[in-house]
Scaffold this active site. Structure first.
Site, PDB file in Angstrom:
ATOM      1  N   LYS A 192       0.843  -1.199   0.000  1.00 48.86           N
ATOM      2  CA  LYS A 192       0.000   0.000   0.000  1.00 48.86           C
ATOM      3  C   LYS A 192       0.880   1.251   0.000  1.00 48.86           C
ATOM      4  O   LYS A 192       0.513   2.268  -0.609  1.00 48.86           O
ATOM      5  CB  LYS A 192      -0.895   0.016   1.239  1.00 48.86           C
ATOM      6  CG  LYS A 192      -1.992  -1.037   1.245  1.00 48.86           C
ATOM      7  CD  LYS A 192      -2.937  -0.759   2.428  1.00 48.86           C
ATOM      8  CE  LYS A 192      -3.650  -1.996   2.933  1.00 48.86           C
ATOM      9  NZ  LYS A 192      -4.706  -2.506   2.090  1.00 48.86           N
ATOM     10  N   GLU A 196      -2.262   6.922   8.132  1.00 46.32           N
ATOM     11  CA  GLU A 196      -3.153   7.818   7.402  1.00 46.32           C
ATOM     12  C   GLU A 196      -4.006   8.605   8.371  1.00 46.32           C
ATOM     13  O   GLU A 196      -4.323   8.114   9.457  1.00 46.32           O
ATOM     14  CB  GLU A 196      -4.121   7.002   6.511  1.00 46.32           C
ATOM     15  CG  GLU A 196      -3.541   6.584   5.204  1.00 46.32           C
ATOM     16  CD  GLU A 196      -4.500   5.705   4.406  1.00 46.32           C
ATOM     17  OE1 GLU A 196      -5.684   5.564   4.787  1.00 46.32           O
ATOM     18  OE2 GLU A 196      -4.054   5.160   3.384  1.00 46.32           O
ATOM     19  N   HIS A 226     -13.728  -2.818   9.423  1.00 42.02           N
ATOM     20  CA  HIS A 226     -13.069  -2.577   8.135  1.00 42.02           C
ATOM     21  C   HIS A 226     -13.209  -3.734   7.154  1.00 42.02           C
ATOM     22  O   HIS A 226     -12.442  -3.842   6.207  1.00 42.02           O
ATOM     23  CB  HIS A 226     -11.589  -2.239   8.324  1.00 42.02           C
ATOM     24  CG  HIS A 226     -11.368  -1.153   9.334  1.00 42.02           C
ATOM     25  ND1 HIS A 226     -11.938   0.089   9.200  1.00 42.02           N
ATOM     26  CD2 HIS A 226     -10.676  -1.135  10.491  1.00 42.02           C
ATOM     27  CE1 HIS A 226     -11.594   0.829  10.246  1.00 42.02           C
ATOM     28  NE2 HIS A 226     -10.837   0.118  11.046  1.00 42.02           N
ATOM     29  N   ARG A 258      -6.878  -8.192  -8.636  1.00 45.62           N
ATOM     30  CA  ARG A 258      -7.536  -9.500  -8.785  1.00 45.62           C
ATOM     31  C   ARG A 258      -9.024  -9.272  -8.962  1.00 45.62           C
ATOM     32  O   ARG A 258      -9.498  -8.142  -8.903  1.00 45.62           O
ATOM     33  CB  ARG A 258      -7.302 -10.315  -7.515  1.00 45.62           C
ATOM     34  CG  ARG A 258      -7.792  -9.535  -6.284  1.00 45.62           C
ATOM     35  CD  ARG A 258      -7.736 -10.314  -5.008  1.00 45.62           C
ATOM     36  NE  ARG A 258      -7.767  -9.462  -3.832  1.00 45.62           N
ATOM     37  CZ  ARG A 258      -8.856  -9.007  -3.239  1.00 45.62           C
ATOM     38  NH1 ARG A 258     -10.047  -9.304  -3.719  1.00 45.62           N
ATOM     39  NH2 ARG A 258      -8.776  -8.232  -2.171  1.00 45.62           N
TER      40      ARG A 258
HETATM   41  P1  ADP Z   1      -7.722  -3.712   3.167  1.00 42.37           P
HETATM   42  O1  ADP Z   1      -6.504  -4.043   2.370  1.00 42.37           O
HETATM   43  O2  ADP Z   1      -7.765  -4.443   4.433  1.00 42.37           O
HETATM   44  O3  ADP Z   1      -8.935  -3.811   2.337  1.00 42.37           O
HETATM   45  P2  ADP Z   1      -8.017  -0.824   2.979  1.00 42.37           P
HETATM   46  O4  ADP Z   1      -6.882   0.131   2.933  1.00 42.37           O
HETATM   47  O5  ADP Z   1      -8.704  -1.070   1.701  1.00 42.37           O
HETATM   48  O6  ADP Z   1      -7.499  -2.185   3.609  1.00 42.37           O
HETATM   49  O7  ADP Z   1      -9.054  -0.303   4.051  1.00 42.37           O
HETATM   50  C1  ADP Z   1     -10.133  -1.109   4.491  1.00 42.37           C
HETATM   51  C2  ADP Z   1     -11.234  -0.242   5.079  1.00 42.37           C
HETATM   52  O8  ADP Z   1     -10.770   0.552   6.161  1.00 42.37           O
HETATM   53  C3  ADP Z   1     -11.819   0.764   4.112  1.00 42.37           C
HETATM   54  O9  ADP Z   1     -12.803   0.193   3.305  1.00 42.37           O
HETATM   55  C4  ADP Z   1     -12.367   1.835   5.048  1.00 42.37           C
HETATM   56  O10 ADP Z   1     -13.601   1.469   5.570  1.00 42.37           O
HETATM   57  C5  ADP Z   1     -11.382   1.828   6.177  1.00 42.37           C
HETATM   58  N1  ADP Z   1     -10.370   2.869   5.967  1.00 42.37           N
HETATM   59  C6  ADP Z   1      -9.216   2.730   5.296  1.00 42.37           C
HETATM   60  N2  ADP Z   1      -8.514   3.877   5.292  1.00 42.37           N
HETATM   61  C7  ADP Z   1      -9.236   4.773   6.003  1.00 42.37           C
HETATM   62  C8  ADP Z   1      -9.032   6.136   6.390  1.00 42.37           C
HETATM   63  N3  ADP Z   1      -7.929   6.794   6.068  1.00 42.37           N
HETATM   64  N4  ADP Z   1      -9.992   6.741   7.120  1.00 42.37           N
HETATM   65  C9  ADP Z   1     -11.111   6.080   7.487  1.00 42.37           C
HETATM   66  N5  ADP Z   1     -11.347   4.795   7.165  1.00 42.37           N
HETATM   67  C10 ADP Z   1     -10.425   4.133   6.439  1.00 42.37           C
HETATM   68  P1  ADP Z   2     -12.475  -7.925  -1.349  1.00 40.77           P
HETATM   69  O1  ADP Z   2     -11.504  -6.792  -1.194  1.00 40.77           O
HETATM   70  O2  ADP Z   2     -12.304  -8.742  -2.573  1.00 40.77           O
HETATM   71  O3  ADP Z   2     -13.862  -7.522  -1.129  1.00 40.77           O
HETATM   72  P2  ADP Z   2     -11.885  -8.600   1.295  1.00 40.77           P
HETATM   73  O4  ADP Z   2     -11.296  -7.250   1.407  1.00 40.77           O
HETATM   74  O5  ADP Z   2     -13.023  -8.966   2.155  1.00 40.77           O
HETATM   75  O6  ADP Z   2     -12.183  -8.941  -0.221  1.00 40.77           O
HETATM   76  O7  ADP Z   2     -10.785  -9.667   1.574  1.00 40.77           O
HETATM   77  C1  ADP Z   2      -9.546  -9.512   0.991  1.00 40.77           C
HETATM   78  C2  ADP Z   2      -8.939 -10.854   0.830  1.00 40.77           C
HETATM   79  O8  ADP Z   2      -8.720 -11.480   2.063  1.00 40.77           O
HETATM   80  C3  ADP Z   2      -9.813 -11.733   0.022  1.00 40.77           C
HETATM   81  O9  ADP Z   2      -9.009 -12.181  -1.011  1.00 40.77           O
HETATM   82  C4  ADP Z   2     -10.246 -12.847   0.949  1.00 40.77           C
HETATM   83  O10 ADP Z   2     -10.129 -14.104   0.337  1.00 40.77           O
HETATM   84  C5  ADP Z   2      -9.241 -12.779   2.041  1.00 40.77           C
HETATM   85  N1  ADP Z   2      -9.892 -13.001   3.309  1.00 40.77           N
HETATM   86  C6  ADP Z   2     -11.014 -12.425   3.776  1.00 40.77           C
HETATM   87  N2  ADP Z   2     -11.324 -12.875   4.995  1.00 40.77           N
HETATM   88  C7  ADP Z   2     -10.373 -13.781   5.316  1.00 40.77           C
HETATM   89  C8  ADP Z   2     -10.128 -14.616   6.449  1.00 40.77           C
HETATM   90  N3  ADP Z   2     -10.958 -14.616   7.500  1.00 40.77           N
HETATM   91  N4  ADP Z   2      -9.042 -15.412   6.438  1.00 40.77           N
HETATM   92  C9  ADP Z   2      -8.218 -15.415   5.390  1.00 40.77           C
HETATM   93  N5  ADP Z   2      -8.389 -14.659   4.300  1.00 40.77           N
HETATM   94  C10 ADP Z   2      -9.455 -13.856   4.245  1.00 40.77           C
HETATM   95 MG    MG Z   3      -9.317  -2.744   0.681  1.00 41.57          MG
END
Ligand code: ADP
Ligand code: ADP
Ligand code: MG
Length: 673
Positions: free
Chosen positions: A116, A200, A235, A292
């Protein structure tokens, strides 16, 4: 196009990819772990190969074993699904080296977006807006604390390699930063093998809006509009929809174009998702790119009428994108709910067990409008009745996807479909999803990521125990089953008319009433069925009602309680009645006195709520602890769970040390009063 592909995944996504491959006449090779020998994805494949023991690192994450199967089976390409190897650049590179097509972006693009932090640096250069924060290389706690203080609280610490909502900590005050950083790094190391973090600014009431992009090898790149995934818990996405409520056309274009710019900046090919965090005023910032197919891709398929897996296969085999940007249209509205084996009443702990009963919703009947419309209800599932939800993998049971001409119609269909979804054998989030969908906050379309937390009390009500309606259905089911048993016995005894074969409760002239004690969770409720000259009456703790009904062969019930007719279904699994009515599920057993005594004698211990690994013991033997004091941290399903003291006491015994694996239900330590 390929003639044979290997699917390097399991569960619903492996089944979903197989479905498209088969429709296109492409042979499907599955791989499976020892725990999955009888899994649904194996049964859908043309051939399947075992690649190792249950643990993902010994099977689904073994790129070498998977490539060996590709060679052996003659598969020309590998679809990685999501999770597992889907965002593993080494695996993508190994495929290229072995002459097998990786159905996904080039290894370079995965690498560029894999961290990231590095991705944010790249996006900054490409002119994509970012949330204020620190995403450089320095990792010393002191330095990071300084950066967080500069950004201003609250801040969010994120694992650079994170995903699936794991490895994130919100920090409200400077004083809490150091502890949160340590805990975040520990989880990041355990889950991703990489403890680097970024910081962040934590936005308040943001929305998660993501853009589906698609690029081919010929320089074309389009966006397939947005998905709103704001409804989250810790999240992690819970409900997703497309299009995003309230999205203006100019903003849709701006976000779409920013996402395409992000994809182009890394030489992207195939399906990808650019995730943005948006503030209520509509300004949006790049969060990360998932290189993906996304879990929630079906909502995009429903509103565009496209099969994204088909597009992935076409692009991977070198074809151009089937449609240009101008040809893409949004039709109606789609919502997806993730149905999980987890227990909302127990902090959403994953629940494992065998699916003793599984009944997915029926397609809702509706008039097909002129032209063709998508199916109103779609279920993507990787399990069947009788399958197990094991502790080894993601506890998702199914994705429930609905489509409607408008959001209101889609919402209503989702509500109905959830009420029809019956799962016995594990705890599920179905009722919780139903309450969100029916709730005012979600219906209004005024979304932000705090929706669930803010409406906690409404969405997670204290279980009130079974109401009269449920008790009436359960009583009727029990009596009807008793009558069936008695009739069968009579048939077997050769005298079907013997009065002795009637169920006790129905023996009008002998015992004029029948008492039952139902147990649901900790609660016991007594009901009595009375025989009167004018018919049956049901007495519950809250009153007495005229009582009659009919039962169908498939468990359906129609019960009359005074002037009301109740509809429901009762399914008996492992000696317990599972009642499904009005979107609720109740598990009632008839009271068993012996069992009662045993569980009462069992107080004072702290049992592991699920199988997992002890990662820290926070107290010492002999320590005095207050109620609620954290005692042990358990890691299960890649999440940390803290076991706290149910009451004040003294730690008499510690049964496990950090690093030890524990089974569900074993006592972790013993607390004395
Ligand atoms: P992941 O790889 O686990 O999906 P993300 O960076 O996409 O991590 O963040 C997951 C979630 O966390 C987001 O969908 C949002 O709800 C929350 N989030 C992420 N960054 C922020 C932020 N800077 N402020 C508030 N919420 C955040
Ligand atoms: P997406 O971003 O595709 O909506 P998620 O953010 O929920 O999916 O999950 C991100 C990735 O982490 C997905 O590829 C999912 O297979 C994996 N994942 C989600 N929950 C779990 C878990 N409890 N254990 C292991 N892997 C997980
Ligand atoms: Mg995400």
């Amino acid at each position: 196009m390929f003639s044979r592909i290997l699917i390097a995944n399991r569960g619903e996504i492996a089944c979903r990819v197989a479905r498209t491959a088969k429709r296109l006449g492409i042979g499907v090779v599955a791989v499976y772990s020892e725990a999955d020998a009888n899994a649904r994805h194996v049964s859908l494949a043309d051939e399947a190969y075992c690649i190792g023991p249950a643990a993902a690192k010994d099977s689904y994450l073994r790129g070498d074993a998977i490539l060996a199967v590709a060679k052996r089976s003659g598969a020309q390409a590998i679809h990685p699904g999501y999770g597992f190897l889907s965002e593993n650049e080494d695996f993508a590179a190994a495929c290229a080296k072995a002459g097998v097509v990786f159905i996904g972006p080039p290894a370079d693009a995965i690498r560029a977006m894999g961290s990231k932090s590095a991705a944010k640096t790249l996006m900054e250069k490409a002119g994509v807006p970012l949330v204020p924060g620190y995403h450089g290389d320095r990792q010393e706690p002191k330095f990071l604390q300084g950066e967080a203080d500069k950004i201003g609280y609250p801040v969010l610490i994120k694992a650079s390699a994170g995903g699936g909502g794991k490895g994130m900590r919100v920090v409200e005050h400077s004083a809490d930063f150091a502890a949160a950083l340590a805990s975040c790094k520990r989880e990041a190391k355990a889950s991703f093998g990489d403890d680097r973090v970024l910081i962040e600014k934590y936005l308040s009431r943001p929305r998660h809006i993501e853009i589906q992009v698609f690029a081919d090898t010929q320089g074309n790149c389009v966006y397939l509009f947005e998905r709103d995934c704001s409804v989250q818990r810790r999240h992690q996405k819970v409900l997703e929809e497309a299009p995003a409520p309230g999205m203006r056309e100019d903003r849709r274009r701006a976000m779409g174009e920013a996402a395409v710019a992000a994809a182009r900046a890394v030489g992207y090919v195939g399906a990808g998702t650019v995730e943005f965090i948006a503030s209520q005023d509509g300004s949006f910032y790049f969060m990360e790119m998932n290189t993906r197919l996304q879990v929630e891709h079906p909502v995009t398929e429903m509103i565009t009428g496209l099969d994204l897996v088909q597009w992935q296969l076409q692009v991977a085999s070198g074809e151009a994108l089937p449609l240009a940007q101008e040809a893409l249209r949004i039709n109606g509205h789609s919502i997806e709910a993730r149905v999980y084996a987890e227990n909302p009443a127990k902090g959403f702990l994953p629940s494992t067990g065998t699916l003793g009963h599984l009944r997915a919703p029926q397609a809702v009947e509706f008039e097909v409008p002129a032209g063709s419309a998508p199916a109103p209800v779609r279920v993507d599932s990787g399990v069947r009745e009788g399958d197990a939800i094991s502790p080894y993998y993601d506890p998702m049971i199914a994705k429930l996807i609905v489509w409607g001409e408008t959001r209101e119609i889609a919402l209503a269909r989702m509500s109905t479909a959830l009420a029809e979804f019956e799962v016995v054998g594990v705890a599920t989030n179905i009722e919780f999803l139903g309450r969100i969908v029916k709730g005012r906050a979600f219906a209004s379309g005024d979304l932000d990521t705090g929706l669930i937390e803010r409406n906690r009390d409404e969405l997670l009500p204290q279980s009130a125990g079974a109401r009269d309606e449920i008790l009436a259905l359960a009583t009727f089911a029990e009596l009807a089953a008793g009558e069936v048993r008695a009739r069968e016995k009579a048939r077997a005894s050769g005298d079907p008319h013997s009065p002795w074969h009637l169920v006790d409760g129905w023996r009008m002239n002998e015992a004029p009433h029948h008492s039952l004690v139902f147990t649901e969770g900790e609660r016991h409720t007594a009901v009595t069925v009375l025989a009167t000259a004018s018919g049956w009456r049901l007495r519950t703790p809250s009153g007495e009602f005229a009582f009659s009904g009919q039962s169908g062969p498939d468990g359906s019930l129609l019960v009359r309680l005074d002037d009301r007719t109740l509809r429901g279904r009762a399914v008996r699994v492992d000696g317990e009645w599972n009642l499904f009515a009005a979107g609720e599920q109740h598990r009632l057993s008839l009271r068993d006195e012996l069992h009662e005594l045993e569980s009462d004698a069992h107080g004072g211990s702290l049992a592991a709520p699920m199988p997992g690994k002890v990662i820290a013991v926070l107290v010492e033997k002999g320590a005095r602890v207050e109620k609620g004091a954290p005692l042990v941290i358990l890691e299960a399903m890649k999440m940390e769970h803290t076991i706290t003291a149910p009451r004040a006491g003294r730690v008499a015994e510690i049964r496990f040390a950090a690093g030890e694996q524990v089974d569900e239900g074993v006592d972790l330590l013993i607390l004395e009063d």
